[in-house]
Design a protein around this motif. Structure first.
Motif, PDB file in Angstrom:
ATOM      1  N   GLY A  93      -6.608   1.064  -8.249  1.00 47.63           N
ATOM      2  CA  GLY A  93      -7.533   1.781  -9.123  1.00 47.63           C
ATOM      3  C   GLY A  93      -7.003   1.782 -10.547  1.00 47.63           C
ATOM      4  O   GLY A  93      -6.106   1.003 -10.889  1.00 47.63           O
ATOM      5  N   PRO A  94      -7.529   2.653 -11.379  1.00 47.89           N
ATOM      6  CA  PRO A  94      -7.103   2.690 -12.786  1.00 47.89           C
ATOM      7  C   PRO A  94      -5.712   3.299 -12.925  1.00 47.89           C
ATOM      8  O   PRO A  94      -5.235   4.009 -12.044  1.00 47.89           O
ATOM      9  N   ILE A  95      -5.066   2.999 -14.038  1.00 45.01           N
ATOM     10  CA  ILE A  95      -3.773   3.602 -14.386  1.00 45.01           C
ATOM     11  C   ILE A  95      -3.899   4.195 -15.788  1.00 45.01           C
ATOM     12  O   ILE A  95      -4.757   3.783 -16.573  1.00 45.01           O
ATOM     13  N   PRO A  96      -3.066   5.187 -16.113  1.00 44.49           N
ATOM     14  CA  PRO A  96      -3.222   5.887 -17.404  1.00 44.49           C
ATOM     15  C   PRO A  96      -3.236   4.968 -18.608  1.00 44.49           C
ATOM     16  O   PRO A  96      -3.969   5.212 -19.566  1.00 44.49           O
TER      17      PRO A  96
ATOM     18  N   LEU B 139      -5.618  10.177 -12.563  1.00 43.74           N
ATOM     19  CA  LEU B 139      -4.637  10.602 -11.569  1.00 43.74           C
ATOM     20  C   LEU B 139      -5.290  11.309 -10.385  1.00 43.74           C
ATOM     21  O   LEU B 139      -4.682  11.401  -9.313  1.00 43.74           O
ATOM     22  N   TRP B 140      -6.502  11.776 -10.542  1.00 45.45           N
ATOM     23  CA  TRP B 140      -7.261  12.270  -9.392  1.00 45.45           C
ATOM     24  C   TRP B 140      -7.515  11.133  -8.407  1.00 45.45           C
ATOM     25  O   TRP B 140      -7.699  11.375  -7.210  1.00 45.45           O
ATOM     26  N   ASN B 141      -7.534   9.915  -8.901  1.00 49.06           N
ATOM     27  CA  ASN B 141      -7.876   8.753  -8.076  1.00 49.06           C
ATOM     28  C   ASN B 141      -6.663   7.890  -7.738  1.00 49.06           C
ATOM     29  O   ASN B 141      -6.810   6.825  -7.163  1.00 49.06           O
ATOM     30  N   TRP B 142      -5.473   8.349  -8.099  1.00 49.98           N
ATOM     31  CA  TRP B 142      -4.257   7.564  -7.886  1.00 49.98           C
ATOM     32  C   TRP B 142      -3.867   7.575  -6.410  1.00 49.98           C
ATOM     33  O   TRP B 142      -3.782   8.624  -5.789  1.00 49.98           O
ATOM     34  N   GLU B 143      -3.601   6.391  -5.855  1.00 51.69           N
ATOM     35  CA  GLU B 143      -3.239   6.259  -4.443  1.00 51.69           C
ATOM     36  C   GLU B 143      -1.863   5.648  -4.235  1.00 51.69           C
ATOM     37  O   GLU B 143      -1.401   5.546  -3.104  1.00 51.69           O
ATOM     38  N   GLY B 144      -1.205   5.212  -5.291  1.00 52.00           N
ATOM     39  CA  GLY B 144       0.094   4.588  -5.131  1.00 52.00           C
ATOM     40  C   GLY B 144       0.022   3.079  -5.221  1.00 52.00           C
ATOM     41  O   GLY B 144      -0.962   2.508  -5.708  1.00 52.00           O
ATOM     42  N   TYR B 145       1.078   2.419  -4.733  1.00 49.34           N
ATOM     43  CA  TYR B 145       1.192   0.960  -4.820  1.00 49.34           C
ATOM     44  C   TYR B 145       0.871   0.322  -3.471  1.00 49.34           C
ATOM     45  O   TYR B 145       1.142   0.917  -2.433  1.00 49.34           O
ATOM     46  N   PRO B 146       0.295  -0.900  -3.466  1.00 50.26           N
ATOM     47  CA  PRO B 146      -0.154  -1.657  -4.632  1.00 50.26           C
ATOM     48  C   PRO B 146      -1.307  -0.942  -5.330  1.00 50.26           C
ATOM     49  O   PRO B 146      -2.068  -0.213  -4.694  1.00 50.26           O
TER      50      PRO B 146
ATOM     51  N   GLY C  10      11.645   1.744 -19.500  1.00 49.93           N
ATOM     52  CA  GLY C  10      11.290   0.511 -18.820  1.00 49.93           C
ATOM     53  C   GLY C  10      11.359   0.664 -17.311  1.00 49.93           C
ATOM     54  O   GLY C  10      12.169   0.025 -16.646  1.00 49.93           O
ATOM     55  N   MET C  11      10.487   1.518 -16.751  1.00 52.91           N
ATOM     56  CA  MET C  11      10.496   1.775 -15.315  1.00 52.91           C
ATOM     57  C   MET C  11       9.068   1.771 -14.780  1.00 52.91           C
ATOM     58  O   MET C  11       8.113   2.036 -15.514  1.00 52.91           O
ATOM     59  N   TYR C  12       8.939   1.447 -13.513  1.00 55.55           N
ATOM     60  CA  TYR C  12       7.670   1.614 -12.818  1.00 55.55           C
ATOM     61  C   TYR C  12       7.539   3.091 -12.445  1.00 55.55           C
ATOM     62  O   TYR C  12       8.545   3.763 -12.170  1.00 55.55           O
ATOM     63  N   ALA C  13       6.306   3.600 -12.397  1.00 56.82           N
ATOM     64  CA  ALA C  13       6.101   5.019 -12.109  1.00 56.82           C
ATOM     65  C   ALA C  13       5.067   5.209 -11.010  1.00 56.82           C
ATOM     66  O   ALA C  13       4.001   4.581 -11.028  1.00 56.82           O
ATOM     67  N   ASP C  14       5.409   6.047 -10.058  1.00 52.24           N
ATOM     68  CA  ASP C  14       4.459   6.507  -9.054  1.00 52.24           C
ATOM     69  C   ASP C  14       4.323   8.010  -9.226  1.00 52.24           C
ATOM     70  O   ASP C  14       5.274   8.756  -8.956  1.00 52.24           O
ATOM     71  N   PHE C  15       3.173   8.447  -9.684  1.00 52.63           N
ATOM     72  CA  PHE C  15       2.948   9.869  -9.963  1.00 52.63           C
ATOM     73  C   PHE C  15       3.044  10.708  -8.689  1.00 52.63           C
ATOM     74  O   PHE C  15       3.323  11.900  -8.752  1.00 52.63           O
ATOM     75  N   GLY C  16       2.833  10.077  -7.550  1.00 52.32           N
ATOM     76  CA  GLY C  16       2.830  10.817  -6.299  1.00 52.32           C
ATOM     77  C   GLY C  16       1.463  11.394  -6.004  1.00 52.32           C
ATOM     78  O   GLY C  16       0.467  11.020  -6.628  1.00 52.32           O
TER      79      GLY C  16
ATOM     80  N   PHE D 224      13.128  -1.110 -10.157  1.00 54.32           N
ATOM     81  CA  PHE D 224      12.762  -2.175  -9.227  1.00 54.32           C
ATOM     82  C   PHE D 224      11.257  -2.136  -8.963  1.00 54.32           C
ATOM     83  O   PHE D 224      10.662  -1.047  -8.924  1.00 54.32           O
ATOM     84  N   PRO D 225      10.637  -3.294  -8.742  1.00 57.07           N
ATOM     85  CA  PRO D 225       9.198  -3.311  -8.432  1.00 57.07           C
ATOM     86  C   PRO D 225       8.878  -2.481  -7.188  1.00 57.07           C
ATOM     87  O   PRO D 225       9.608  -2.543  -6.188  1.00 57.07           O
ATOM     88  N   ILE D 226       7.822  -1.680  -7.272  1.00 52.89           N
ATOM     89  CA  ILE D 226       7.376  -0.878  -6.127  1.00 52.89           C
ATOM     90  C   ILE D 226       6.363  -1.727  -5.361  1.00 52.89           C
ATOM     91  O   ILE D 226       5.228  -1.926  -5.812  1.00 52.89           O
ATOM     92  N   VAL D 227       6.781  -2.222  -4.220  1.00 52.76           N
ATOM     93  CA  VAL D 227       5.924  -3.105  -3.426  1.00 52.76           C
ATOM     94  C   VAL D 227       4.802  -2.322  -2.765  1.00 52.76           C
ATOM     95  O   VAL D 227       3.650  -2.745  -2.724  1.00 52.76           O
ATOM     96  N   ASN D 228       5.156  -1.150  -2.243  1.00 53.85           N
ATOM     97  CA  ASN D 228       4.166  -0.321  -1.558  1.00 53.85           C
ATOM     98  C   ASN D 228       4.614   1.133  -1.632  1.00 53.85           C
ATOM     99  O   ASN D 228       5.812   1.422  -1.640  1.00 53.85           O
ATOM    100  N   SER D 229       3.671   2.039  -1.708  1.00 49.14           N
ATOM    101  CA  SER D 229       4.003   3.462  -1.631  1.00 49.14           C
ATOM    102  C   SER D 229       2.880   4.207  -0.937  1.00 49.14           C
ATOM    103  O   SER D 229       1.699   3.901  -1.127  1.00 49.14           O
ATOM    104  N   THR D 230       3.281   5.166  -0.109  1.00 49.35           N
ATOM    105  CA  THR D 230       2.332   6.001   0.621  1.00 49.35           C
ATOM    106  C   THR D 230       2.629   7.454   0.287  1.00 49.35           C
ATOM    107  O   THR D 230       3.793   7.868   0.282  1.00 49.35           O
ATOM    108  N   HIS D 231       1.587   8.220   0.042  1.00 50.19           N
ATOM    109  CA  HIS D 231       1.742   9.631  -0.293  1.00 50.19           C
ATOM    110  C   HIS D 231       1.467  10.477   0.947  1.00 50.19           C
ATOM    111  O   HIS D 231       0.480  10.253   1.657  1.00 50.19           O
ATOM    112  N   HIS D 232       2.315  11.445   1.173  1.00 49.72           N
ATOM    113  CA  HIS D 232       2.185  12.312   2.349  1.00 49.72           C
ATOM    114  C   HIS D 232       2.085  13.770   1.926  1.00 49.72           C
ATOM    115  O   HIS D 232       2.701  14.186   0.946  1.00 49.72           O
ATOM    116  N   LEU D 233       1.327  14.540   2.691  1.00 49.21           N
ATOM    117  CA  LEU D 233       1.332  15.999   2.607  1.00 49.21           C
ATOM    118  C   LEU D 233       1.847  16.499   3.946  1.00 49.21           C
ATOM    119  O   LEU D 233       1.182  16.346   4.971  1.00 49.21           O
TER     120      LEU D 233
END
Length: 941
Positions: free
Chosen positions: A490-493, A480-487, A734-740, A756-765
């Motif tokens: 990188g690795p997933i848990p 999760l240190w390397n998680w960037e979102g969708y698509p 049965g859900m897709y997950a974006d840790f943020g 629903f399928p997550i096509v793309n996600s962007t994380h903001h601060l």
């Protein structure tokens, strides 16, 4: 056995060709049937009672060998040819393995013969012919494999490679039965698409492992020659002569001794003890966190972390002698306190009881290291350190299997999926089998040896314990240190958490096997830590793996180093005090707005990570490599290999069983309905300090949420137990997950779960010049073929007015940047229709309030645009958290739906039934959840 010294043999054969013929014929039978089946009847043989291609893509053994012509005939002809070599293998094996006064040769021969007959039963009576008899013969064959494998393995030369090969082949065979049964249930009972194909993989693996076990006889028979000789007896045509070209040498096992690392059983006890240690240790800060969380500031209970410095009490005369002389009672008592504290309902009492348990554990660990370090041989202390890491890996596997919660933590109980009683019993029993050698006076050690630096050793050892607890107590932390979102880039848990666990095992293995490479490994570990911090995705994860490998590798070296200082109380007290300091610094980087002096470490993970690495390097390079008896070290390593293999297989099994085979599906596709919710979950600890994932999952399921934003959800830190709250909920619903934003982004967390399928996600601060960082997720979902944007956002705290103004502008820009239909699931900290509200709901953002008449809100809001809103409800939290759940229902536009923003309300009976809110939340509701504020949902035209 007859012999002829005159007649020339009619046939002379090396016996290993019997085993070769057996392997070739049996493998050819199965592979030929598989090849022909794929060629001629692929779609038919992958079809089962529930699914066909493309849901299923690989055939079972039964479907391949028994359902179609000509593969069934080809298989049966080739398997018939196997019978000759098979019976010869049994009888020749009996001669080769025969031992006087041993029951194993006869056991192997008898079970081998009966097992061969049962093999014929399930081979020639297929499941299509007679399902019951096919299963009876199959189960009998598997049951008889147990005594067969055991007998042949026991008869193999002790200490030889072939014995190890057979042992691990047999072990893997029976281990594969676990996923086999699990997947069969998934297919038969739960009717999961694709499960039968994975079941078939396991089934074919069993075939190859079974043939492979017997194939090791090729090595057994190598020195045996069979001769067919003409007989001088007129009543006989020929006689058979067996001869060996060279005697088989048996390797003698090293004698068992605690000085050499102990027996296999004792090593297992040490691993279990270490598992208990890490389970209790990792729960302490988690329990402490509950109090400042609910007090919204310093509570005073934070002082419980000083129990880690309890080794300072070992200055008390006679106390260390008690820990060294009676380790069994000490460990049993600390386990009873630390694990058994789950029986205490009051949070404060539960914390203090657990803290007492960990204080004893810290003194016990210190005395164990000191006692083993006094031995002239460094092998015992390094072996103990290796089992210490294996216990860590076992605790991480337990968390991997239980969705990032350790099942014996004090926040767990029978209602939240805990195995506390099991852990308590195992821990206490293991404690009573603990053995330690008697301590040796330091006067008897080499006087010429330079003692390690007190400062470098104490700070380095404290940094090692901190680093392990911060990064390696959960398999998903580095990921999760390397998680960037969708698509996903990188690795997933799941499944890659298994890679982290295997890397940790490898580090522990080579730390004992190749200690002389510590300089090279240290360089790669330091470099890996830098890469982990600087990069994301696969690059950052590879760096994280190098860092994890290094931490596990240097643990034996570190244990040996600290044990040589000769200052029991002071060295460990200073070490663990530095562990506490680093742990608090690790908290300060994100909690800077709530702690004294916090701004000094605001978002400075680089300082904490860099300092801990620097201190460990200092310890490593102050290290003097000791001399170890290589033969004895290999003997210990050979025993530990069993644990390494078991932990690796467990990691892979958990990853396999947790992998989601089914694609998530929305609740009401016919109505094109999307039910979305926002919930501030308070880090997954309820009012009474119990893990709340189960109850959160049940409420989300009962509300039929297709999309839900979770706030205050980042629990991947020491103080939150290094957990991932999204895993269990997402997998079981049965859900897709974006840790943020990940734990290295210094936020309190924002997560998104979606059917629903997550096509793309962007994380903001979002801009936060003074207060806490405000995270946001901007995701695009594929909802019934339409692209819908969802924004999950957590605003900063009330006191920082300028922060919230800047954050409002930032989120408004995000919402205004997309012209797609959108929903905002948020925590805004504003009054309705006032102040920043009018920036969120504006022409620039294009967003509308889901219900402008709801004037009771302050934190949670749902906004939307270009969608048809049909319903809005507020559901009380029960005792799960401090914030309600807000829910909105929307119809996804398809060009025919009226998207006007009417505020007209309608009665429930005018709403289609499948678009209504669940009726179970009316009145008193269920499990403490009911509609409140309005006492009913609101529906809109």
């Amino acid at each position: 056995m007859a012999e002829s010294s005159v007649a020339r043999p009619l046939l002379k054969l090396n016996a290993q060709f019997i085993a070769i013929a057996h392997s070739v014929c049996s493998l050819s039978a199965f592979l030929a049937a598989l090849f022909v089946g794929y060629w001629l009847h692929f779609y038919k043989i992958v079809q089962n009672e529930h699914y066909g291609y493309p849901d299923e893509w690989f055939p079972s053994v039964s479907a391949t060998i028994g359902d179609r012509y000509p593969e069934r005939s080809i298989f049966q002809i080739l398997i018939a040819l196997t019978s000759g070599p098979r019976f010869l293998l049994l009888f020749v094996g009996y001669i080769v393995w025969y031992k006087q006064d041993s029951i194993y040769p006869k056991l192997g021969l008898v079970t081998g013969l009966v097992r061969t007959v049962t093999c014929g039963g399930w081979v020639y009576i297929t499941s299509t012919d007679d399902h019951d008899f096919h299963d009876i013969f199959m189960i009998s064959y598997i049951v008889l494999t147990i005594p067969w494998d055991m007998a042949v393995t026991k008869l193999s030369p002790p200490g030889s490679k072939i014995r190890s090969y057979r042992k691990y082949t047999a072990f893997t065979f029976f281990f594969m039965l676990v996923p086999l049964i699990y997947l069969f249930i998934q297919h038969k009972v739960h009717r999961v698409a694709g499960a039968y194909s994975y079941y078939a993989y396991c089934e074919w693996s069993l075939i190859f492992l079974d043939v492979g076990f017997d194939a090791w006889s090729i090595l057994d028979f190598k020195e045996l020659t069979i001769e067919i000789l003409p007989s001088s007896d007129s009543d006989a045509f020929f006689v058979t002569n067996f001869s060996r070209s060279a005697p088989v040498k048996e390797t003698k096992l090293q004698p068992k001794s605690t000085q050499q690392g102990g027996s296999l059983f004792q090593l297992t006890v040490d691993v279990v003890n270490a598992f208990i240690f890490w389970s209790i240790y990792s729960s302490l800060f988690l329990l402490i966190w509950y109090f400042p969380l609910w007090h919204m500031g310093i509570s005073g209970y934070e002082a419980a972390c000083l129990t880690l410095v309890s080794p300072a009490l070992l200055v008390i005369p006679g106390l260390s002698k008690v820990f060294v002389s009676y380790p069994q009672f000490v460990k049993a008592f600390s386990c009873t306190l630390g694990v058994g504290s789950y029986l205490i309902a009051d949070p404060a009492a539960r914390l203090l009881t657990t803290a007492a348990g960990i204080s004893i554990q810290m003194m016990s660990l210190s005395c164990d290291i000191w006692t083993l370090g006094t031995q002239k041989d460094s092998l015992p202390i390094k072996t103990y350190a290796t089992t210490f890491i294996l216990g860590l890996v076992l605790s991480a596997i337990a968390k991997f299997a239980f969705w990032a919660n350790n099942p014996i933590w004090p926040i767990m109980n029978s209602e939240t999926g805990g195995w506390n009683l099991t852990g308590l019993v195992v821990g206490v029993v293991s404690a009573f089998f603990t053995k330690l050698p008697k301590p040796v006076s330091y006067v008897e050690t080499e006087k010429s040896a330079r003692k390690p630096s007190f400062l470098l050793t104490s700070l380095g050892f404290g940094s090692l314990i901190y680093s392990i607890s911060a990064m390696l107590t959960d398999s998903s932390t580095i990921i999760l240190w390397n998680w960037e979102g969708y698509p996903i880039r990188g690795p997933i848990p799941v499944p890659h958490g298994a890679i982290t666990l295997i890397t940790m095992c490898a580090g522990a293995f080579f730390g004992l096997y190749k200690p002389e490479s510590y300089k090279t490994v240290t360089f790669s570990g330091v470099l890996g830590g830098a890469v982990l911090y600087l990069f994301n995705g696969w690059v950052g994860y590879v760096g994280g793996l190098a860092y994890a490998f290094w931490l596990c590798y240097v643990t034996p070296l570190s244990f040996q180093q600290i044990s040589k200082t000769g200052k029991l109380a002071s060295i460990f007290a200073v070490s663990f005090l530095f562990t506490v300091i680093l742990s608090l610094m690790h908290v300060w980087v994100v909690a800077y707005a709530f702690v004294p002096g916090g701004p000094l470490l605001r978002e400075r993970t680089d300082i904490v990570l860099g300092l801990s690495i620097f201190m460990i390097v200092g310890l490593v390079y102050d290290h003097q490599p000791p001399q170890i008896d290589t033969k004895r070290a290999k003997s210990v390593l050979k025993k530990l290999t069993n644990h390494f293999v078991l932990l690796v297989l467990l990691s892979c099994f958990v990853a396999f069983t947790r992998f989601q085979f089914e694609k998530p599906k929305p609740y009401h596709p016919k109505s094109r309905l999307m039910t979305a919710g926002i919930w501030t979950i308070h880090f997954g600890l309820d009012n009474d300090m119990w893990a709340s994932e189960h109850r959160m999952r049940d409420l989300i399921k009962d509300l039929e949420l297709d999309v839900v934003g979770l706030l205050e959800s980042d629990t991947q830190r020491i103080i939150m137990g290094n957990r991932d709250l999204t895993q269990r909920i997402a997998e079981e619903l049965g859900m897709y997950a974006d840790f943020g934003p990940g734990p290295n982004k210094h936020t309190w967390g924002a997560a998104l779960l979606s059917k629903f399928p997550i096509v793309n996600s962007t994380h903001h601060l979002l801009p936060s010049p003074v207060g806490e960082l405000a995270p946001a997720i901007h995701a695009t979902l594929d909802c019934y073929g339409e692209l819908i944007d969802v924004v999950v956002f957590h605003s900063g705290q009330e006191e920082d007015v300028e922060d919230r103004r800047l954050q409002t502008l930032g989120v408004t820009d995000i919402m205004g940047s997309s012209d797609r239909p959108m929903v905002l699931l948020s925590y805004l900290v504003t009054d309705p229709l006032k102040g920043n509200y009018n920036t969120y709901v504006s022409d620039k953002s294009g967003m509308h309030d889901i219900d402008v008449t709801d004037d009771d809100r302050w934190c949670e809001y749902i906004l939307y645009k270009k969608m048809k809103r049909t319903g809005y409800a507020r559901v009380s939290r029960g005792t799960i958290t401090d914030t309600e759940v807000q829910v909105g229902k929307f119809v996804i536009p398809d060009g025919t739906i009226d998207e006007s923003y009417s505020q007209t309300r309608v009665d429930e009976d005018k709403v289609p039934e499948d678009m209504r809110f669940p009726s179970i939340f009316y009145g008193d509701g269920v499990r403490g959840h009911q509609y409140h504020v309005f006492d009913e949902p609101r529906y809109f035209r």
